[in-house]
Design an enzyme around this catalytic site. Structure first.
Site, PDB file in Angstrom:
ATOM      1  N   GLY A  48      -7.201   3.882   1.033  1.00 15.81           N
ATOM      2  CA  GLY A  48      -7.217   2.617   1.518  1.00 15.81           C
ATOM      3  C   GLY A  48      -7.973   2.117   2.476  1.00 15.81           C
ATOM      4  O   GLY A  48      -8.514   1.023   2.736  1.00 15.81           O
ATOM      5  N   GLU A 102      -6.358   3.328   9.639  1.00 10.86           N
ATOM      6  CA  GLU A 102      -5.548   2.861   8.669  1.00 10.86           C
ATOM      7  C   GLU A 102      -5.712   1.568   8.136  1.00 10.86           C
ATOM      8  O   GLU A 102      -6.060   0.658   8.865  1.00 10.86           O
ATOM      9  CB  GLU A 102      -4.029   3.041   9.140  1.00 10.86           C
ATOM     10  CG  GLU A 102      -3.242   4.379   8.707  1.00 10.86           C
ATOM     11  CD  GLU A 102      -2.928   4.339   7.186  1.00 10.86           C
ATOM     12  OE1 GLU A 102      -3.647   3.908   6.439  1.00 10.86           O
ATOM     13  OE2 GLU A 102      -1.966   5.039   6.998  1.00 10.86           O
ATOM     14  N   ASP A 103      -5.719   1.476   6.663  1.00 13.63           N
ATOM     15  CA  ASP A 103      -5.857  -0.041   6.312  1.00 13.63           C
ATOM     16  C   ASP A 103      -4.502  -0.754   6.650  1.00 13.63           C
ATOM     17  O   ASP A 103      -4.582  -1.842   6.954  1.00 13.63           O
ATOM     18  CB  ASP A 103      -5.907   0.118   4.713  1.00 13.63           C
ATOM     19  CG  ASP A 103      -4.959   0.974   4.025  1.00 13.63           C
ATOM     20  OD1 ASP A 103      -3.874   1.489   4.767  1.00 13.63           O
ATOM     21  OD2 ASP A 103      -4.747   1.048   2.759  1.00 13.63           O
ATOM     22  N   ASP A 106       3.031   0.329   7.092  1.00 14.94           N
ATOM     23  CA  ASP A 106       3.908  -0.509   6.334  1.00 14.94           C
ATOM     24  C   ASP A 106       5.249   0.035   6.978  1.00 14.94           C
ATOM     25  O   ASP A 106       5.898  -0.431   7.996  1.00 14.94           O
ATOM     26  CB  ASP A 106       4.013  -0.130   5.090  1.00 14.94           C
ATOM     27  CG  ASP A 106       4.816  -0.824   4.166  1.00 14.94           C
ATOM     28  OD1 ASP A 106       5.109  -2.148   3.928  1.00 14.94           O
ATOM     29  OD2 ASP A 106       5.459   0.019   3.292  1.00 14.94           O
ATOM     30  N   LYS A 134       2.839  -4.532   9.010  1.00 11.31           N
ATOM     31  CA  LYS A 134       4.060  -5.090   8.513  1.00 11.31           C
ATOM     32  C   LYS A 134       5.172  -4.808   9.493  1.00 11.31           C
ATOM     33  O   LYS A 134       5.924  -3.918   9.160  1.00 11.31           O
ATOM     34  CB  LYS A 134       4.374  -4.879   7.021  1.00 11.31           C
ATOM     35  CG  LYS A 134       3.242  -5.346   6.125  1.00 11.31           C
ATOM     36  CD  LYS A 134       3.918  -4.900   4.831  1.00 11.31           C
ATOM     37  CE  LYS A 134       3.106  -4.859   3.536  1.00 11.31           C
ATOM     38  NZ  LYS A 134       3.297  -3.874   2.488  1.00 11.31           N
ATOM     39  N   PHE A 155       3.731  -7.692  -0.413  1.00 12.49           N
ATOM     40  CA  PHE A 155       2.782  -6.613  -0.690  1.00 12.49           C
ATOM     41  C   PHE A 155       1.475  -7.281  -0.826  1.00 12.49           C
ATOM     42  O   PHE A 155       1.295  -8.482  -1.323  1.00 12.49           O
ATOM     43  CB  PHE A 155       3.327  -6.155  -2.291  1.00 12.49           C
ATOM     44  CG  PHE A 155       2.416  -5.000  -2.602  1.00 12.49           C
ATOM     45  CD1 PHE A 155       2.494  -3.598  -2.261  1.00 12.49           C
ATOM     46  CD2 PHE A 155       1.444  -5.299  -3.706  1.00 12.49           C
ATOM     47  CE1 PHE A 155       1.788  -2.647  -2.677  1.00 12.49           C
ATOM     48  CE2 PHE A 155       0.355  -4.099  -4.047  1.00 12.49           C
ATOM     49  CZ  PHE A 155       0.742  -2.981  -3.509  1.00 12.49           C
ATOM     50  N   VAL A 156       0.478  -6.449  -0.581  1.00  8.93           N
ATOM     51  CA  VAL A 156      -1.008  -7.253  -0.396  1.00  8.93           C
ATOM     52  C   VAL A 156      -1.914  -6.336  -1.277  1.00  8.93           C
ATOM     53  O   VAL A 156      -1.783  -5.111  -1.269  1.00  8.93           O
ATOM     54  CB  VAL A 156      -1.266  -7.622   0.989  1.00  8.93           C
ATOM     55  CG1 VAL A 156      -0.702  -8.622   1.702  1.00  8.93           C
ATOM     56  CG2 VAL A 156      -1.223  -6.212   1.831  1.00  8.93           C
ATOM     57  N   ASP A 162      -4.506  -1.466  -2.766  1.00 11.99           N
ATOM     58  CA  ASP A 162      -4.594  -1.776  -4.232  1.00 11.99           C
ATOM     59  C   ASP A 162      -3.105  -1.958  -4.683  1.00 11.99           C
ATOM     60  O   ASP A 162      -2.113  -1.711  -4.146  1.00 11.99           O
ATOM     61  CB  ASP A 162      -5.052  -0.097  -4.712  1.00 11.99           C
ATOM     62  CG  ASP A 162      -3.913   0.808  -4.568  1.00 11.99           C
ATOM     63  OD1 ASP A 162      -3.537   1.163  -3.274  1.00 11.99           O
ATOM     64  OD2 ASP A 162      -3.295   1.473  -5.358  1.00 11.99           O
ATOM     65  N   ARG A 168      -8.771  -2.928  -4.933  1.00  6.03           N
ATOM     66  CA  ARG A 168      -9.355  -2.437  -3.591  1.00  6.03           C
ATOM     67  C   ARG A 168     -10.865  -3.204  -3.218  1.00  6.03           C
ATOM     68  O   ARG A 168     -11.229  -3.241  -1.955  1.00  6.03           O
ATOM     69  CB  ARG A 168      -9.813  -0.988  -3.595  1.00  6.03           C
ATOM     70  CG  ARG A 168      -8.443  -0.039  -3.934  1.00  6.03           C
ATOM     71  CD  ARG A 168      -8.940   1.561  -3.423  1.00  6.03           C
ATOM     72  NE  ARG A 168      -7.581   2.413  -3.859  1.00  6.03           N
ATOM     73  CZ  ARG A 168      -6.591   2.449  -3.268  1.00  6.03           C
ATOM     74  NH1 ARG A 168      -6.548   1.867  -1.911  1.00  6.03           N
ATOM     75  NH2 ARG A 168      -5.738   3.409  -3.618  1.00  6.03           N
TER      76      ARG A 168
HETATM   77  P1  IMP Z   1       3.701   3.631   5.264  1.00  3.38           P
HETATM   78  O1  IMP Z   1       3.381   5.118   5.240  1.00  3.38           O
HETATM   79  O2  IMP Z   1       4.778   2.743   4.368  1.00  3.38           O
HETATM   80  O3  IMP Z   1       3.316   3.043   6.526  1.00  3.38           O
HETATM   81  O4  IMP Z   1       2.419   3.120   4.196  1.00  3.38           O
HETATM   82  C1  IMP Z   1       1.404   3.427   4.413  1.00  3.38           C
HETATM   83  C2  IMP Z   1       0.337   3.421   3.032  1.00  3.38           C
HETATM   84  O5  IMP Z   1       0.754   2.753   2.075  1.00  3.38           O
HETATM   85  C3  IMP Z   1      -0.750   2.361   3.493  1.00  3.38           C
HETATM   86  O6  IMP Z   1      -1.988   3.205   4.180  1.00  3.38           O
HETATM   87  C4  IMP Z   1      -1.083   1.925   2.245  1.00  3.38           C
HETATM   88  O7  IMP Z   1      -2.166   2.823   1.594  1.00  3.38           O
HETATM   89  C5  IMP Z   1       0.064   1.947   1.376  1.00  3.38           C
HETATM   90  N1  IMP Z   1       0.504   0.433   1.514  1.00  3.38           N
HETATM   91  C6  IMP Z   1       1.415  -0.191   2.249  1.00  3.38           C
HETATM   92  N2  IMP Z   1       1.564  -1.160   2.074  1.00  3.38           N
HETATM   93  C7  IMP Z   1       0.867  -1.875   1.037  1.00  3.38           C
HETATM   94  C8  IMP Z   1       0.484  -2.816   0.644  1.00  3.38           C
HETATM   95  O8  IMP Z   1       1.270  -4.240   0.825  1.00  3.38           O
HETATM   96  N3  IMP Z   1      -0.547  -2.926  -0.273  1.00  3.38           N
HETATM   97  C9  IMP Z   1      -0.998  -2.009  -0.651  1.00  3.38           C
HETATM   98  N4  IMP Z   1      -0.773  -0.655  -0.359  1.00  3.38           N
HETATM   99  C10 IMP Z   1      -0.043  -0.700   0.957  1.00  3.38           C
HETATM  100 MG    MG Z   2      -3.290   3.908   3.165  1.00  4.84          MG
END
Ligand code: IMP
Ligand code: MG
Length: 178
Positions: A48, A102-103, A106, A134, A155-156, A162, A168
């Site tokens: 991402g 990081e993108d 979440d 988020k 969700f984005v 993606d 992407r």
């Molecule tokens: P986390 O571990 O839940 O914080 O999420 C990390 C990864 O999940 C991010 O780096 C993204 O690659 C993916 N991700 C989280 N939210 C989204 C979203 O809304 N759209 C797409 N990918 C997401």
């Molecule tokens: Mg990611």
């Protein structure tokens, strides 16, 4: 801007590429001010972060190095809660200032995993840069030093993010229509 459909899901325009550009410039400015005298390595989290990384580093005005790690936790539009490492790090981080790129943050699970991994290599400092965050989805206390913007718990896709591998390449950010 028009809405987009992927696998029968509808995504509506949410943040324009022009707005994103301004946010990235703002993040870069803060890094330029705070870290310009340090030995900095940016570590992007694939897949991402590749677009944010590419835009961000071109706004950095001092010498830095870059590397990537590949992790995965998402299946379609849900976090699996488990982080898998697909490509590891092959550089020495001892004594460096690491900026994790990081993108999106979440649940915070990926970041927590990554911080543990990187700490083992004894860097001088670890900073976190993320394009999106988020807060309502986050399950752990996270500290983001350089943030593009907070977003609601939707969700984005776009700007590197993606849905099932698609979306992407969209320059703007879209959110799943509820
Ligand atoms: P986390 O571990 O839940 O914080 O999420 C990390 C990864 O999940 C991010 O780096 C993204 O690659 C993916 N991700 C989280 N939210 C989204 C979203 O809304 N759209 C797409 N990918 C997401
Ligand atoms: Mg990611």
């Amino acid at each position: 801007m028009q809405s987009i459909s992927i696998d029968n899901k509808e995504f509506i325009p949410y943040i324009s590429k022009d707005k994103i550009t301004l946010l990235v410039e703002h993040v870069a400015q803060k890094i330029n001010n705070e870290l310009c005298n340090e030995d900095v390595v940016f570590i992007g989290v694939l897949n991402g972060s590749f677009i944010f990384m590419a835009d961000l580093i071109r706004e950095i005005n001092f010498h830095v190095t870059i590397s990537f790690i590949k992790l995965a936790s998402y299946q379609a539009d849900k976090s699996s809660g488990e982080v898998k490492q697909i490509i590891g790090l092959n550089i020495d981080l001892k004594g460096k200032t690491v900026v994790i790129v990081e993108d999106i943050i979440d649940t915070g699970i990926t970041l927590e995993y990554l911080l543990k991994q990187i700490e083992q290599q004894q860097p001088a400092k670890i900073k976190v840069a993320s394009m999106f965050f988020k807060p309502k989805a986050c399950k752990m206390p996270v500290h983001i030093d350089y943030l593009g913007t907070e977003i609601p718990n939707d969700f984005v896709i776009g700007y590197g993010l993606d849905y099932n591998g698609f979306g992407r390449n969209l320059p703007d950010l879209y959110r799943l229509k509820s």
